[in-house]
Design an enzyme around this catalytic site. Structure first.
Site, short mmCIF file in Angstrom:
data_model
loop_
_atom_site.label_atom_id
_atom_site.label_comp_id
_atom_site.label_asym_id
_atom_site.label_seq_id
_atom_site.Cartn_x
_atom_site.Cartn_y
_atom_site.Cartn_z
N CYS A 1 -9.47 -8.09 4.53
CA CYS A 1 -8.41 -9.10 4.76
C CYS A 1 -7.57 -8.71 5.97
O CYS A 1 -6.33 -8.88 5.97
CB CYS A 1 -7.52 -9.29 3.54
SG CYS A 1 -8.40 -9.95 2.14
N GLN B 1 0.81 -1.22 0.00
CA GLN B 1 0.00 0.00 0.00
C GLN B 1 0.84 1.27 0.00
O GLN B 1 0.30 2.37 0.13
CB GLN B 1 -0.93 0.01 1.22
CG GLN B 1 -1.96 -1.09 1.21
CD GLN B 1 -2.97 -0.96 0.07
OE1 GLN B 1 -3.16 0.12 -0.51
NE2 GLN B 1 -3.63 -2.05 -0.28
#
Ligand code: PMP
Length: 416
Positions: free
Chosen positions: A375, A214
């Protein structure tokens, strides 16, 4: 349209409309509304440069790499290895041989857990991961710990969504052999204070894996300045294709590690009396690789390199600040995750509404978000929430996107 562009530009140098023009998918209607794509943490969209690079490869020089005795194979090999140079420069790697192609972040972590882990983790050893982690950065270590009789220990977090640094320090001792943490949390956007974490881990002799899935699309990454031992990321979160990613590692560690997969390309010689393995990076790249993916990923990085990354940081910061301002005026909205340092993510809950209903009602208005546990079930459990709605931003989003998102949320409230 011009008025929108001016309004959407957060500073003088970053022309967001010019960037949007390179992403053909953004220019469409979904359910009768202009698409507002706010699911960039799940996957980013692809610029023309990437789509064309993949198409050029398949139209012009599709061929297997490293082994053909013909011109097409040479062309493919040159492009494939040039891409490794591009990635090496992108993460400031001392050598291109330290860049290993994987299918994504998940495979990068599994590779290290399997290859480094089985040779360096023993009974009674400890592996630390933060409570913020994506399942990809939990489960491979959990499997390893169970197999080796080691302990997987979660590093606690604060209610803001920051890693609890004093608690982390208290967990460190010489039995800790691996600390694996994300650079940026996919669920909350927290940017972790990696330099402190890495130096504290190294002080007790642990190695450090950074899950950069990310991070790479939001700001430049320098693995040498960070001082980590391993860094992994996925092409598809960096405007590149799915199915391709990178493991970067320290050369000495990679050299010591046994192969992860056996097969073609990873051997120096193979016979029934024994096989010797190839040098880095090929030792870890068994089988025909995702050549188009590698070429597409390099095209994504080349494209990103044409943009001013500081301007992207400023633009995305402006979007998040604007988002937080509008959120304060949105009754019934509760932010989840309020760390000081956040990149790209706005996670929230709406009073009386299940996140998945919010997501569905936003989609009906053309706004794409993600809902659920992202997740990161241990994180949701720690925060005591069933899941969240996550709007995640990229460089091609605009202030107008933020406004449309909040206007759509107001309508959602009328239905719940
Ligand atoms: N780590 C983080 C923080 C992620 O956000 C993701 C993808 N959502 C992954 C790991 C796994 O990436 P991939 O599925 O591309 O391997």
């Amino acid at each position: 349209m011009i008025a929108t562009v001016t309004k959407s530009m957060s500073n003088d140098v970053f022309n967001v409309q010019k960037v949007r023009d390179e992403f053909p998918i953004l220019d469409q209607e979904i359910n009768g509304h202009p698409l507002v794509y706010l699911d960039n943490a799940a996957t980013t969209q692809k610029p023309n440069a990437v789509i064309e690079a993949i198409s050029d490869y398949y139209r012009g020089y599709n061929s297997n790499v490293h082994r053909g005795a013909h011109s097409l194979s040479d062309r493919a090999t040159v492009a494939f290895e040039h891409a490794r140079d591009t990635v090496a420069k992108f993460v400031c790697s001392p050598k291109k041989e330290q860049v290993i192609w994987t299918r994504g972040t998940t495979e990068a972590i599994n590779l290290v857990a399997h290859s480094w882990g089985r040779n360096n983790i023993g009974a009674g050893d400890k592996i630390l991961v933060s409570t913020l982690e994506h399942h990809s950065n939990i489960v491979p270590w959990q499997i390893l710990a169970e197999e080796m009789g080691a302990q997987l220990i979660p590093i606690p977090i604060l209610t803001t969504g920051d890693i609890d640094i004093p608690a982390f320090s208290a967990l460190l001792d010489e039995r800790v052999k691996m600390v694996s943490v994300g650079h940026v949390s996919n669920a909350l956007g927290t940017v972790n204070p990696l330099k402190n974490i890495i130096s504290a881990a190294h002080a007790v002799g642990a190695k450090v894996f950074i899950d950069g899935a990310q991070a790479v699309a939001h700001f430049p990454v320098d693995v040498q300045a960070l001082g980590c031992d391993f860094y992994g990321f996925s092409g598809h979160k960096l405007f590149g294709p799915t199915g391709i990613g990178v493991l970067w590692g320290r050369e000495a560690l990679l050299n010591e590690m046994p192969p992860y997969h056996g097969g073609g390309e990873m051997i120096e010689s193979c016979s029934f009396s024994g096989t010797t393995f190839n040098v880095l990076p090929y030792k870890f790249e068994a089988g025909t690789p995702d050549i188009a993916g590698v070429i597409g990923l390099a095209a994504a990085i080349d494209y990103l390199n044409t943009l001013d990354r500081n301007a992207i940081i400023a633009h995305e910061r402006d979007l998040l600040t604007y988002c937080h301002q509008l959120a304060e005026k949105c009754s019934g909205l509760k932010r989840v995750g309020e760390a000081e340092n956040i990149a790209g993510v706005f996670s929230f809950l709406l009073d009386g509404a299940h996140p998945s209903d919010v997501g569905m009602l936003l989609d009906q208005q053309g706004v794409a978000v993600r809902t659920g546990h992202h997740c990161a079930q241990p994180l949701m459990e720690a925060l005591n929430v069933p899941g969240t709605v996550r709007a995640s931003f990229s460089m091609y989003n605009t202030r107008e996107d933020v406004e449309r998102f909040f206007a759509a949320l107001e309508k959602v409230k009328q239905f719940i």
